[in-house]
Design a protein around this motif. Structure first.
Motif, mmCIF file in Angstrom:
data_model
loop_
_atom_site.group_PDB
_atom_site.id
_atom_site.type_symbol
_atom_site.label_atom_id
_atom_site.label_comp_id
_atom_site.label_asym_id
_atom_site.label_seq_id
_atom_site.Cartn_x
_atom_site.Cartn_y
_atom_site.Cartn_z
ATOM 1 N N UNK A 321 78.707 -21.112 147.238
ATOM 2 C CA UNK A 321 78.391 -22.543 147.272
ATOM 3 C C UNK A 321 76.896 -22.791 147.143
ATOM 4 N N UNK A 322 76.095 -22.030 147.876
ATOM 5 C CA UNK A 322 74.650 -22.237 147.837
ATOM 6 C C UNK A 322 73.889 -20.954 147.542
ATOM 7 N N UNK A 323 74.533 -20.016 146.895
ATOM 8 C CA UNK A 323 73.865 -18.762 146.601
ATOM 9 C C UNK A 323 74.699 -17.882 145.701
ATOM 10 N N UNK A 324 74.293 -16.628 145.596
ATOM 11 C CA UNK A 324 75.018 -15.651 144.797
ATOM 12 C C UNK A 324 75.184 -14.398 145.642
ATOM 13 N N UNK A 325 76.346 -13.778 145.560
ATOM 14 C CA UNK A 325 76.653 -12.629 146.407
ATOM 15 C C UNK A 325 76.953 -11.405 145.556
ATOM 16 N N UNK A 326 76.366 -10.295 145.966
ATOM 17 C CA UNK A 326 76.615 -8.995 145.333
ATOM 18 C C UNK A 326 77.284 -8.093 146.358
ATOM 19 N N UNK A 327 78.401 -7.489 145.974
ATOM 20 C CA UNK A 327 79.121 -6.565 146.854
ATOM 21 C C UNK A 327 79.352 -5.266 146.095
ATOM 22 N N UNK A 328 78.883 -4.156 146.659
ATOM 23 C CA UNK A 328 79.091 -2.825 146.078
ATOM 24 C C UNK A 328 79.860 -1.999 147.099
ATOM 25 N N UNK A 329 81.042 -1.538 146.718
ATOM 26 C CA UNK A 329 81.919 -0.821 147.637
ATOM 27 C C UNK A 329 82.354 0.497 147.018
ATOM 28 N N UNK A 330 82.325 1.564 147.822
ATOM 29 C CA UNK A 330 82.877 2.840 147.372
ATOM 30 C C UNK A 330 83.974 3.275 148.328
ATOM 31 N N UNK A 331 84.766 4.256 147.916
ATOM 32 C CA UNK A 331 85.872 4.738 148.744
ATOM 33 C C UNK A 331 85.625 6.146 149.255
ATOM 34 N N UNK A 332 84.337 6.484 149.462
ATOM 35 C CA UNK A 332 83.995 7.818 149.934
ATOM 36 C C UNK A 332 84.347 8.044 151.392
ATOM 37 N N UNK A 333 84.222 9.293 151.806
ATOM 38 C CA UNK A 333 84.513 9.680 153.190
ATOM 39 C C UNK A 333 83.221 10.093 153.881
ATOM 40 N N UNK A 334 82.358 9.129 154.116
ATOM 41 C CA UNK A 334 81.092 9.451 154.754
ATOM 42 C C UNK A 334 80.027 9.777 153.730
ATOM 43 N N UNK A 335 78.873 10.209 154.221
ATOM 44 C CA UNK A 335 77.708 10.435 153.370
ATOM 45 C C UNK A 335 77.282 11.881 153.419
ATOM 46 N N UNK A 336 76.780 12.362 152.259
ATOM 47 C CA UNK A 336 76.207 13.711 152.201
ATOM 48 C C UNK A 336 74.693 13.661 152.240
ATOM 49 N N UNK A 337 74.111 12.496 152.471
ATOM 50 C CA UNK A 337 72.660 12.344 152.488
ATOM 51 C C UNK A 337 72.076 12.773 153.811
ATOM 52 N N UNK A 338 70.733 12.611 153.899
ATOM 53 C CA UNK A 338 69.999 13.017 155.099
ATOM 54 C C UNK A 338 69.939 11.924 156.133
ATOM 55 N N UNK A 339 70.307 10.694 155.757
ATOM 56 C CA UNK A 339 70.279 9.602 156.709
ATOM 57 C C UNK A 339 68.941 8.913 156.828
ATOM 58 N N UNK A 340 67.975 9.204 155.928
ATOM 59 C CA UNK A 340 66.676 8.564 156.019
ATOM 60 C C UNK A 340 66.776 7.066 155.778
ATOM 61 N N UNK A 341 67.656 6.635 154.868
ATOM 62 C CA UNK A 341 67.900 5.220 154.679
ATOM 63 C C UNK A 341 66.792 4.462 154.001
ATOM 64 N N UNK A 342 65.907 5.115 153.223
ATOM 65 C CA UNK A 342 64.819 4.401 152.581
ATOM 66 C C UNK A 342 65.344 3.462 151.503
#
Length: 381
Positions: A321-342
Motif C-alpha cells: 500500500x505504501x511501499x515495496x516488499x522484497x522476500x527471499x526464501x530458501x528451503x535449506x537446513x541451517x547455515x554452513x557459514x561462520x555466523x559473522x553476519x556482515x
C-alpha cells in the motif's frame, strides 16, 4: 624499544570500556545460585575439617553476588573480593591460627581477572589486576602448599587474563568490521544517490535554459518549463532526503535494477532460483530500485553459499500500500557459514537509510531462511 613499550602501555591505559557490556541475565543468576549451593554442600558435607570453614563460606557468599556486575562494574567485583580476602587474613593473624581454607568452589573467582581484562577500562583493568595478583599472591604465600601448586595457580590466573584480553581484542575487531560494512553500504548508497540527483539536476538545468530562451516571446512555454523544473526539483529533494551522511565510492550503480533482479533466476548447479516481480513497479525511484536489487542479490548469494542442502531459493518483489516488499526464501537446513553476519548488516543498513526495515530469520529449525525487506515508495516529507 623503550618508546615502543611506553606507547603500548599508554594505549592499554587509555582503553575505553567496551560498549557491548550487558547486565546480568538469567544464566548469570543461575550460575551464582549454583555456586552458592555447591559451596554450602562443600563446607557442610564434603570438607568438615576445613579451617574456619563457616567463616570461609561467609566470605565466599559475600563476594560471590558481585559476579553479577562483573561486566558493567568489574572494579567493584575485585574490590569486594579483595576486602573479603584481607578480612579473612586479618582474622587468621589475630587468632594466631591457620589461615581460613580456600573452598574448591572459589574457582569461580577466575572470572574476576577475566572480567577485568575483558570489560574494564584500561586503567581500571591495570589497577584491578594488580590488586587481584597481590591478593592471590598473599593467599598462596600464607598457605602451606607445594611450590608447583603456587606456580600452577599463578599460571591459571595469567591464562584467565590472557583469555579475557583475546576475547576483548576479537570483539573490538568485529566492531570495526561491522563499522566498515555500514560505512561501505552508505558509500555505495551515496553513489546511487549521486547518479540519480545528477540526472535530475541536468534535467532542471536544460529545462531552465529552454525556459529562458522562450520567456520573451512565449510566456506559456516559460510557465510550462517552470512547472517541469518544480517537478524535477521535488523528485530530487525526495531522493536526497533518503540518505544521511553519505560518502562516495567508485562502485557503479545498476542501470536496470528490476531487470537485474529478474536476472537472478537460475536453474544451474546449486539451488534453483525463481523470481517473481510485480509489473506495476516501473515508477520506483532509482534509489529504491537499486536498493532492492542489491539486497536481493546479497540475499540470493548468501542462500546459495551458506544454506545447507537448499534446493530452491524464491525471490518475490511486490508492491504494498505504501511501499515495496522484497522476500527471499530458501528451503535449506541451517547455515554452513561462520555466523559473522556482515552481509545481513549491510542489507539492514541500506534498508534503514532509506526509511525501511529488514528482517532476516530462520523459519523454523531446519526449515529454511527468509530475508524480508520493506522500503517506502517515497521519502516522508
Amino acid at each position: 624499544m623503550l618508546a615502543q613499550i611506553r606507547s603500548v602501555a599508554l594505549s592499554v591505559w587509555r582503553l575505553p570500556a567496551p560498549p557491548d557490556a550487558r547486565p546480568a541475565g538469567r544464566l548469570d543468576y543461575a550460575g551464582v545460585g549454583v555456586a552458592a549451593v555447591l559451596a554450602v554442600i562443600e563446607v557442610a558435607v564434603l570438607r568438615p575439617d576445613l579451617p574456619f570453614r563457616w567463616l570461609s563460606l561467609a566470605g565466599f557468599l559475600v563476594w560471590l553476588p558481585t559476579l553479577l556486575v562483573r561486566r558493567t562494574r568489574p572494579t567493584l567485583t575485585v574490590t569486594v573480593f579483595g576486602a573479603v580476602i584481607l578480612a579473612l587474613l586479618v582474622v587468621s593473624w589475630v587468632t594466631d591460627g591457620p589461615p581460613p581454607g580456600d573452598l574448591n568452589t572459589s574457582v569461580v573467582a577466575l572470572l574476576i581477572p577475566y572480567s577485568l581484562a575483558r570489560w574494564a577500562r584500561g586503567k581500571d583493568a591495570v589497577g584491578g589486576l594488580v590488586l587481584f595478583f597481590v591478593i592471590a599472591g598473599s593467599s598462596l604465600v600464607s598457605q602451606h602448599v607445594p611450590v608447583a601448586d603456587r606456580i600452577g595457580g599463578t599460571a591459571v590466573v595469567v591464562a584467565a587474563v590472557a583469555l579475557g584480553a583475546v576475547v576483548r581484542a576479537q570483539s573490538m575487531l568485529r566492531t570495526r568490521q561491522l563499522d566498515d560494512v555500514r560505512r561501505g553500504e552508505r558509500e555505495r548508497l551515496a553513489r546511487d544517490l549521486h547518479d540519480t540527483v545528477a540526472h535530475h539536476l541536468t534535467a532542471i538545468a536544460i529545462t531552465a535554459q529552454a525556459g529562458l530562451a522562450v520567456a520573451g516571446r512565449e510566456p506559456a512555454a516559460a510557465t510550462d518549463a517552470l512547472r517541469r523544473i518544480d517537478e524535477e526539483a521535488t523528485r530530487t529533494l525526495a531522493e536526497t532526503r533518503k540518505v544521511l551522511r553519505v560518502l562516495r565510492t567508485d562502485e557503479e550503480a545498476p542501470e536496470r535494477p528490476l531487470a537485474d533482479i529478474r536476472g537472478l533466476a537460475s536453474s544451474g548447479p546449486g539451488p534453483v532460483v525463481t523470481v517473481a516481480v510485480d509489473d506495476d513497479l516501473d515508477d520506483l525511484s532509482p534509489t529504491v530500485a537499486a536498493a532492492l536489487q542489491r539486497i536481493a542479490q546479497e540475499a540470493v548469494v548468501n542462500s546459495r553459499r551458506h544454506a545447507r542442502d537448499a534446493t530452491s531459493v524464491q525471490v518475490r518483489v511486490t508492491r504494498e500500500e505504501d511501499g515495496v516488499q522484497l522476500v527471499v526464501t530458501d528451503n535449506g537446513r541451517g547455515s554452513t557459514g561462520t555466523g559473522d553476519g556482515f552481509g545481513i548488516v549491510g542489507m539492514t543498513e541500506r534498508a534503514v537509510l532509506l526509511g525501511g526495515r529488514l528482517e532476516a530469520r530462520s523459519l523454523a529449525p531446519l526449515a529454511g531462511w527468509r530475508v524480508t525487506a520493506t522500503l517506502p515508495l517515497e521519502e516522508a516529507r
